[in-house]
Design a protein around this motif. Structure first.
Motif, mmCIF file in Angstrom:
data_model
loop_
_atom_site.group_PDB
_atom_site.id
_atom_site.type_symbol
_atom_site.label_atom_id
_atom_site.label_comp_id
_atom_site.label_asym_id
_atom_site.label_seq_id
_atom_site.Cartn_x
_atom_site.Cartn_y
_atom_site.Cartn_z
ATOM 1 N N ASP A 103 0.843 -1.193 0.000
ATOM 2 C CA ASP A 103 0.000 0.000 0.000
ATOM 3 C C ASP A 103 0.881 1.246 0.000
ATOM 4 O O ASP A 103 2.118 1.162 -0.040
ATOM 5 C CB ASP A 103 -0.979 -0.027 1.180
ATOM 6 C CG ASP A 103 -0.296 0.108 2.535
ATOM 7 O OD1 ASP A 103 0.937 0.307 2.573
ATOM 8 O OD2 ASP A 103 -1.009 0.037 3.557
ATOM 9 N N THR A 104 0.270 2.410 0.054
ATOM 10 C CA THR A 104 1.026 3.665 -0.019
ATOM 11 C C THR A 104 1.883 3.917 1.206
ATOM 12 O O THR A 104 2.795 4.743 1.169
ATOM 13 C CB THR A 104 0.056 4.837 -0.222
ATOM 14 O OG1 THR A 104 -0.912 4.829 0.840
ATOM 15 C CG2 THR A 104 -0.664 4.726 -1.566
ATOM 16 N N ALA A 105 1.590 3.214 2.303
ATOM 17 C CA ALA A 105 2.372 3.359 3.538
ATOM 18 C C ALA A 105 3.489 2.331 3.630
ATOM 19 O O ALA A 105 4.078 2.142 4.697
ATOM 20 C CB ALA A 105 1.460 3.260 4.750
ATOM 21 N N ASN A 106 3.764 1.636 2.526
ATOM 22 C CA ASN A 106 4.831 0.646 2.462
ATOM 23 C C ASN A 106 4.541 -0.600 3.296
ATOM 24 O O ASN A 106 5.444 -1.276 3.769
ATOM 25 C CB ASN A 106 6.173 1.260 2.887
ATOM 26 C CG ASN A 106 7.361 0.516 2.280
ATOM 27 O OD1 ASN A 106 7.309 0.079 1.131
ATOM 28 N ND2 ASN A 106 8.431 0.388 3.048
ATOM 29 N N ASN A 107 3.255 -0.912 3.469
ATOM 30 C CA ASN A 107 2.852 -2.126 4.152
ATOM 31 C C ASN A 107 2.621 -3.251 3.138
ATOM 32 O O ASN A 107 2.057 -3.015 2.069
ATOM 33 C CB ASN A 107 1.563 -1.897 4.936
ATOM 34 C CG ASN A 107 1.740 -0.923 6.073
ATOM 35 O OD1 ASN A 107 2.702 -1.019 6.841
ATOM 36 N ND2 ASN A 107 0.820 0.033 6.190
ATOM 37 N N CYS A 108 3.047 -4.461 3.491
ATOM 38 C CA CYS A 108 2.862 -5.613 2.617
ATOM 39 C C CYS A 108 1.404 -6.067 2.667
ATOM 40 O O CYS A 108 0.789 -6.114 3.740
ATOM 41 C CB CYS A 108 3.777 -6.747 3.076
ATOM 42 S SG CYS A 108 3.854 -8.158 1.949
ATOM 43 N N MET A 109 0.852 -6.400 1.528
ATOM 44 C CA MET A 109 -0.543 -6.812 1.425
ATOM 45 C C MET A 109 -0.637 -8.265 0.959
ATOM 46 O O MET A 109 0.198 -8.739 0.198
ATOM 47 C CB MET A 109 -1.300 -5.904 0.451
ATOM 48 C CG MET A 109 -1.179 -4.408 0.756
ATOM 49 S SD MET A 109 -1.903 -3.947 2.345
ATOM 50 C CE MET A 109 -3.652 -4.141 1.977
ATOM 51 N N GLU A 110 -1.681 -8.961 1.439
ATOM 52 C CA GLU A 110 -1.952 -10.328 1.008
ATOM 53 C C GLU A 110 -3.366 -10.430 0.462
ATOM 54 O O GLU A 110 -4.128 -9.454 0.472
ATOM 55 C CB GLU A 110 -1.785 -11.301 2.178
ATOM 56 C CG GLU A 110 -0.676 -12.333 2.041
ATOM 57 C CD GLU A 110 -0.610 -13.111 0.745
ATOM 58 O OE1 GLU A 110 -1.549 -13.076 -0.075
ATOM 59 O OE2 GLU A 110 0.405 -13.782 0.534
ATOM 60 N N SER A 111 -3.708 -11.627 -0.027
ATOM 61 C CA SER A 111 -4.997 -11.839 -0.688
ATOM 62 C C SER A 111 -5.761 -12.986 -0.036
ATOM 63 O O SER A 111 -5.836 -14.076 -0.593
ATOM 64 C CB SER A 111 -4.790 -12.131 -2.169
ATOM 65 O OG SER A 111 -3.855 -13.195 -2.336
#
Length: 439
Positions: A103-111
């Motif tokens: 995301d824009t805050a440099n957090n890793c995203m999953e699905s």
């Protein structure tokens, strides 16, 4: 799927590991295996367990998904654990994930995906302490903890269609982030686990992580009853909203070559028993399907053959979702359930057969009616969005694996199966959850 490099990197991320008991911390205790109780929900027929996460520990009720990719839970922002942390983008942990977005805050995203209704979403890829009970294969032992267990948060919309009180999904699939592989990496035991689902809604089944023995009362090591067949990796992921992505499926497929009923081969289109170029077809084992699902033409052939093998038995009106129902008075009771023709899945040879006895083939919808517990999954190819369809020819569902022990050996890529444990006078509810082991 993560590469061998990623798997070894994952192990290095988890060590040195802090392992804590319920009374004191120790760095010397290494459990031989781990256990989770599994409960059958009476309303949805889903299988659930309790995951203990966070600091202080919080119990999370989760659906057990044999083919799930990773643990996900609805993260409670108001009562967040003091050891909870969002994985940062471009970190080694983030690279283990499948989606690898940020995301824009440099957090890793999953699905995360609700595999019961096949609904996917996106949320924070995270880590927190996970606690679980150890075992020696016969009894529960002390509690142990993994301080940086990787999982995904999930939005509440993913709880649609799940059993009451469920807040997540416990994944057992062929994925480096699944419970079995994270556990084996953390505690250096074999990449194996066994699943034994109870047919009762009032008595627990069990998942045992690690190698045998797998002891069920009265003193039976059911690991010695196993027959083995290769696991097959579907190169195409058919789960959630990301059909056809480059990652292989985390689900467990086996090579059914033919079906026999009452000793006679059922005429089916055998090309459906292998994957096509879209990854459709084949046979998988699932805990999110309450009953086995068969592609339409296979379902018709199986029902016709079963009815013919039954002979002169009173057939009654069908009860959804089943298409072949009978007067319950027609069947005698045996040790392995109603006395009906044996259904056999023939695997790599005529000598390797998964046998489905009456307890696993028949469903008593009430005291007067018993139905063949296989449902029509639809045609393999969908025509339009209004038509029910399937992408897997045979799904061996929960009812068909209850009171059967199955072992997944990921290192050897093979499945061990016992067929019905009722024949050996035990059940999956006979694991001793009460006596503490001296381990």
């Amino acid at each position: 799927m993560a590469s061998p490099y990623h798997f070894m990197l994952f192990i290095s991320l988890l060590f040195p590991i802090i392992i804590s008991s319920s009374s004191a911390q120790t760095t010397s205790f290494r459990p031989k295996s781990l256990i989770l109780p599994v409960t059958k929900d009476a309303s949805t027929l889903q299988y659930t367990t309790i995951i203990t996460q966070g600091t202080p520990p919080t119990q999370v009720k989760a659906i057990v998904d044999l083919g799930g990719e990773f643990l996900w839970t609805v993260c409670d922002q108001a009562n967040r654990s003091s050891t909870y942390k969002i994985v940062r983008c471009r970190s080694a942990q983030c690279n283990l994930g499948d989606l690898k977005s940020c995301d824009t805050a440099n957090n890793c995203m999953e699905s995360p995906t609700n595999t019961v209704i096949n609904l996917g979403s996106s949320d924070y890829f995270s880590q927190d302490t996970l606690s679980i009970q150890s075992s020696d294969g016969s009894n529960p032992g002390r509690l142990v903890s993994i301080p940086k267990f990787l999982f995904s948060c999930a939005p509440t919309l993913l709880l649609e269609g799940l059993a009451s009180g469920v807040k997540g999904l416990a994944a057992l699939g062929w994925n480096v982030l699944s419970l079995p592989l994270q556990f084996s990496a953390a505690f250096s035991f074999p990449r194996k686990f066994a699943l034994c689902l109870s047919s009762s809604t009032s008595a627990n089944g069990v998942v045992l992580f690690g190698d045998g023995p797998y002891m069920l009362g009265p003193g039976i090591d059911v690991s010695k009853l196993l027959t083995y067949t290769p696991l097959i990796r579907n190169p195409i992921n058919l789960v959630g909203g990301f059909f056809g992505v480059s990652e292989p499926s985390a689900e467990y497929f086996i090579g059914v070559k033919s079906i026999k009923i009452g000793g006679k081969t059922v005429p089916v289109n055998t090309t459906l028993l292998s994957f096509n170029k879209e990854g459709e077809g084949g046979t998988k084992i699932s805990t999110v399907f309450p009953y086995s699902s068969l592609e339409t033409s296979i379902h018709k052939a199986v029902v016709d053959a079963f009815v013919k093998a039954l002979g002169n038995v009173t057939r009654v009106a069908a009860v959804a979702p089943f298409s072949a129902c009978f007067s319950a008075k027609s069947f005698v009771s045996t040790r392995t359930g109603p006395g009906v023709p044996l259904i056999e899945f023939v695997l790599q040879s005529e000598k390797v057969v998964w046998r489905i006895n009456g307890a696993n083939s028949m469903v008593f919808v009430n005291k007067d009616v018993a139905c063949l517990g296989f449902v029509d999954g639809g045609p393999l190819r969908f025509v339009d969005w209004g038509i029910k369809f399937t992408r897997t020819a045979i799904v061996i569902g929960g009812h068909q694996i209850e009171d059967n022990l199955i072992q997944i050996d990921l290192a050897a890529s093979r499945l061990g199966f016992s067929s019905s444990l009722l024949a050996t006078q035990t059940t999956c509810s006979n694991f001793n959850f009460t006596s503490a082991a001296n381990n």
